[in-house]
Design a protein around this motif. Sequence first.
Motif, PDB file in Angstrom:
ATOM      1  N   GLY A 183       0.784  -1.226   0.000  1.00  8.77           N
ATOM      2  CA  GLY A 183       0.000   0.000   0.000  1.00  8.77           C
ATOM      3  C   GLY A 183       0.815   1.274   0.000  1.00  8.77           C
ATOM      4  O   GLY A 183       0.264   2.365  -0.140  1.00  8.77           O
ATOM      5  N   ALA A 184       2.139   1.172   0.162  1.00  9.48           N
ATOM      6  CA  ALA A 184       2.992   2.363   0.171  1.00  9.48           C
ATOM      7  C   ALA A 184       3.438   2.700  -1.245  1.00  9.48           C
ATOM      8  O   ALA A 184       3.705   1.804  -2.048  1.00  9.48           O
ATOM      9  N   THR A 185       3.510   3.993  -1.566  1.00 14.15           N
ATOM     10  CA  THR A 185       4.047   4.447  -2.844  1.00 14.15           C
ATOM     11  C   THR A 185       5.249   5.336  -2.580  1.00 14.15           C
ATOM     12  O   THR A 185       5.454   5.812  -1.459  1.00 14.15           O
ATOM     13  N   TYR A 186       6.030   5.586  -3.639  1.00 17.12           N
ATOM     14  CA  TYR A 186       7.338   6.207  -3.448  1.00 17.12           C
ATOM     15  C   TYR A 186       7.555   7.396  -4.378  1.00 17.12           C
ATOM     16  O   TYR A 186       8.660   7.641  -4.831  1.00 17.12           O
ATOM     17  N   GLY A 187       6.489   8.153  -4.621  1.00 15.93           N
ATOM     18  CA  GLY A 187       6.624   9.384  -5.382  1.00 15.93           C
ATOM     19  C   GLY A 187       7.124   9.166  -6.792  1.00 15.93           C
ATOM     20  O   GLY A 187       6.491   8.458  -7.585  1.00 15.93           O
ATOM     21  N   PRO A 188       8.274   9.733  -7.133  1.00 11.01           N
ATOM     22  CA  PRO A 188       8.764   9.690  -8.507  1.00 11.01           C
ATOM     23  C   PRO A 188       9.363   8.359  -8.926  1.00 11.01           C
ATOM     24  O   PRO A 188       9.745   8.185 -10.079  1.00 11.01           O
ATOM     25  N   ASP A 189       9.457   7.379  -8.009  1.00 10.27           N
ATOM     26  CA  ASP A 189      10.082   6.087  -8.313  1.00 10.27           C
ATOM     27  C   ASP A 189       9.131   4.963  -7.923  1.00 10.27           C
ATOM     28  O   ASP A 189       8.283   5.125  -7.039  1.00 10.27           O
ATOM     29  N   LEU A 190       9.286   3.807  -8.566  1.00  9.68           N
ATOM     30  CA  LEU A 190       8.441   2.659  -8.243  1.00  9.68           C
ATOM     31  C   LEU A 190       8.651   2.175  -6.820  1.00  9.68           C
ATOM     32  O   LEU A 190       7.730   1.646  -6.191  1.00  9.68           O
ATOM     33  N   GLY A 191       9.852   2.373  -6.286  1.00  8.31           N
ATOM     34  CA  GLY A 191      10.149   1.949  -4.931  1.00  8.31           C
ATOM     35  C   GLY A 191      11.164   0.827  -4.900  1.00  8.31           C
ATOM     36  O   GLY A 191      11.615   0.329  -5.938  1.00  8.31           O
ATOM     37  N   PRO A 192      11.566   0.372  -3.709  1.00  7.57           N
ATOM     38  CA  PRO A 192      12.555  -0.701  -3.595  1.00  7.57           C
ATOM     39  C   PRO A 192      12.045  -1.999  -4.209  1.00  7.57           C
ATOM     40  O   PRO A 192      10.841  -2.212  -4.350  1.00  7.57           O
ATOM     41  N   ALA A 193      12.966  -2.882  -4.556  1.00 13.24           N
ATOM     42  CA  ALA A 193      12.592  -4.184  -5.097  1.00 13.24           C
ATOM     43  C   ALA A 193      11.681  -4.910  -4.116  1.00 13.24           C
ATOM     44  O   ALA A 193      11.895  -4.890  -2.903  1.00 13.24           O
ATOM     45  N   GLY A 194      10.637  -5.525  -4.661  1.00 12.72           N
ATOM     46  CA  GLY A 194       9.762  -6.354  -3.855  1.00 12.72           C
ATOM     47  C   GLY A 194       8.509  -5.688  -3.337  1.00 12.72           C
ATOM     48  O   GLY A 194       7.634  -6.369  -2.791  1.00 12.72           O
ATOM     49  N   VAL A 195       8.371  -4.365  -3.506  1.00 12.38           N
ATOM     50  CA  VAL A 195       7.210  -3.677  -2.931  1.00 12.38           C
ATOM     51  C   VAL A 195       6.090  -3.447  -3.932  1.00 12.38           C
ATOM     52  O   VAL A 195       4.967  -3.111  -3.543  1.00 12.38           O
ATOM     53  N   ALA A 196       6.360  -3.620  -5.225  1.00 11.56           N
ATOM     54  CA  ALA A 196       5.351  -3.351  -6.243  1.00 11.56           C
ATOM     55  C   ALA A 196       5.542  -4.303  -7.410  1.00 11.56           C
ATOM     56  O   ALA A 196       6.631  -4.837  -7.624  1.00 11.56           O
ATOM     57  N   VAL A 197       4.472  -4.486  -8.178  1.00  5.63           N
ATOM     58  CA  VAL A 197       4.548  -5.355  -9.344  1.00  5.63           C
ATOM     59  C   VAL A 197       3.680  -4.759 -10.454  1.00  5.63           C
ATOM     60  O   VAL A 197       2.553  -4.339 -10.225  1.00  5.63           O
ATOM     61  N   GLU A 198       4.243  -4.668 -11.655  1.00  5.79           N
ATOM     62  CA  GLU A 198       3.533  -4.118 -12.789  1.00  5.79           C
ATOM     63  C   GLU A 198       2.456  -5.101 -13.238  1.00  5.79           C
ATOM     64  O   GLU A 198       2.736  -6.275 -13.470  1.00  5.79           O
ATOM     65  N   GLN A 199       1.219  -4.627 -13.352  1.00  6.14           N
ATOM     66  CA  GLN A 199       0.088  -5.527 -13.587  1.00  6.14           C
ATOM     67  C   GLN A 199      -0.494  -5.424 -14.984  1.00  6.14           C
ATOM     68  O   GLN A 199      -0.866  -6.439 -15.571  1.00  6.14           O
ATOM     69  N   LEU A 200      -0.639  -4.222 -15.525  1.00  7.39           N
ATOM     70  CA  LEU A 200      -1.327  -4.062 -16.796  1.00  7.39           C
ATOM     71  C   LEU A 200      -0.845  -2.812 -17.501  1.00  7.39           C
ATOM     72  O   LEU A 200      -0.208  -1.947 -16.904  1.00  7.39           O
ATOM     73  N   GLY A 201      -1.162  -2.721 -18.795  1.00  5.68           N
ATOM     74  CA  GLY A 201      -0.786  -1.524 -19.526  1.00  5.68           C
ATOM     75  C   GLY A 201      -1.454  -1.419 -20.880  1.00  5.68           C
ATOM     76  O   GLY A 201      -2.179  -2.314 -21.315  1.00  5.68           O
ATOM     77  N   PHE A 202      -1.198  -0.317 -21.548  1.00 11.56           N
ATOM     78  CA  PHE A 202      -1.705  -0.012 -22.881  1.00 11.56           C
ATOM     79  C   PHE A 202      -0.546   0.511 -23.730  1.00 11.56           C
ATOM     80  O   PHE A 202       0.371   1.141 -23.222  1.00 11.56           O
ATOM     81  N   MET A 203      -0.613   0.316 -25.040  1.00  6.54           N
ATOM     82  CA  MET A 203       0.482   0.696 -25.927  1.00  6.54           C
ATOM     83  C   MET A 203      -0.025   1.480 -27.134  1.00  6.54           C
ATOM     84  O   MET A 203      -1.079   1.149 -27.683  1.00  6.54           O
ATOM     85  N   PHE A 204       0.747   2.462 -27.526  1.00  4.87           N
ATOM     86  CA  PHE A 204       0.463   3.171 -28.778  1.00  4.87           C
ATOM     87  C   PHE A 204       1.747   3.317 -29.586  1.00  4.87           C
ATOM     88  O   PHE A 204       2.788   3.648 -29.050  1.00  4.87           O
ATOM     89  N   ARG A 205       1.631   3.054 -30.883  1.00  4.45           N
ATOM     90  CA  ARG A 205       2.782   3.201 -31.771  1.00  4.45           C
ATOM     91  C   ARG A 205       2.320   3.761 -33.109  1.00  4.45           C
ATOM     92  O   ARG A 205       1.313   3.326 -33.669  1.00  4.45           O
ATOM     93  N   HIS A 206       3.067   4.724 -33.652  1.00  8.01           N
ATOM     94  CA  HIS A 206       2.818   5.191 -35.017  1.00  8.01           C
ATOM     95  C   HIS A 206       3.142   4.092 -35.992  1.00  8.01           C
ATOM     96  O   HIS A 206       4.132   3.383 -35.822  1.00  8.01           O
ATOM     97  N   ARG A 207       2.319   3.947 -37.041  1.00  7.58           N
ATOM     98  CA  ARG A 207       2.600   2.920 -38.024  1.00  7.58           C
ATOM     99  C   ARG A 207       2.577   3.512 -39.408  1.00  7.58           C
ATOM    100  O   ARG A 207       1.876   4.456 -39.656  1.00  7.58           O
TER     101      ARG A 207
END
Length: 258
Positions: A234-258
Amino acid sequence: MRFTRILLVSAAALVAGCNGTHYTYNAGTVAGPTPPPPIVRVYSAGPGVIHDLPGFLHQIQYAIVGEHDTSVSDSRLVHIPLFIEDAAQTSSADPGSALFESRLHQPITAPDGHVITLGEFNAAAGTAKVTCLNHTTTKFELNLTGLIPNGVYTAWLVTFNPAGIDNKLSNLKGLGALGSSDGTQNRFVASDRGEGTLTVTMPEGRLSVLGKLDDCVFEHAFEFHVVCAYHIGGATYGPDLGPAGVAVEQLGFMFRHR
């Protein structure tokens, strides 16, 4: 380096628009192309070591939103497998598998204390809308469902030079918290029903981890991703994801010019 931890998640993504117009990433409207077979194993043993990043990059290519697309199916929202593993430090395909984050092999627990399963982790759905308000300002709007109930999340922007993300991350351009560069605007909390929203306006300027954003993001980058990370304690670390082990990337969206 800390930013590399988010970078690899860049294999996750976003949507777009330009100069006062916008493109919306809508769940469940138009069927997307058939994805390649799922990758059974993504990790080798050890904290955050990618076993098959090239294979994962191939897998997500079908999820890229083109510059003229206005809607796509929710199959194009990317569930990120790069930083999760099962108890044996492998990538299970069983929805009932209890999950651990791969950097320190910490259990991924929900706010109520239970260990999250792969099925729960991959339940996320929703939309992202991005609008150029002018040549220097971008508006991001996320509306998500299926999140971890009462979970704390942060959102991140990753930008790339041509030809976009590759298995060496050689085209990386910038990385930072969505919204303000001090990381005070990219945090949101899911409801007890797993619903979450975030709306931020992002001016050009220095990004919180690496590089800077010049102009509206559509004019600035050949490719850009928006990634949402779940914060286990539940803790966040402002401009950084935080130390290893405290967060995990779950989902995302992508855009690319083609």
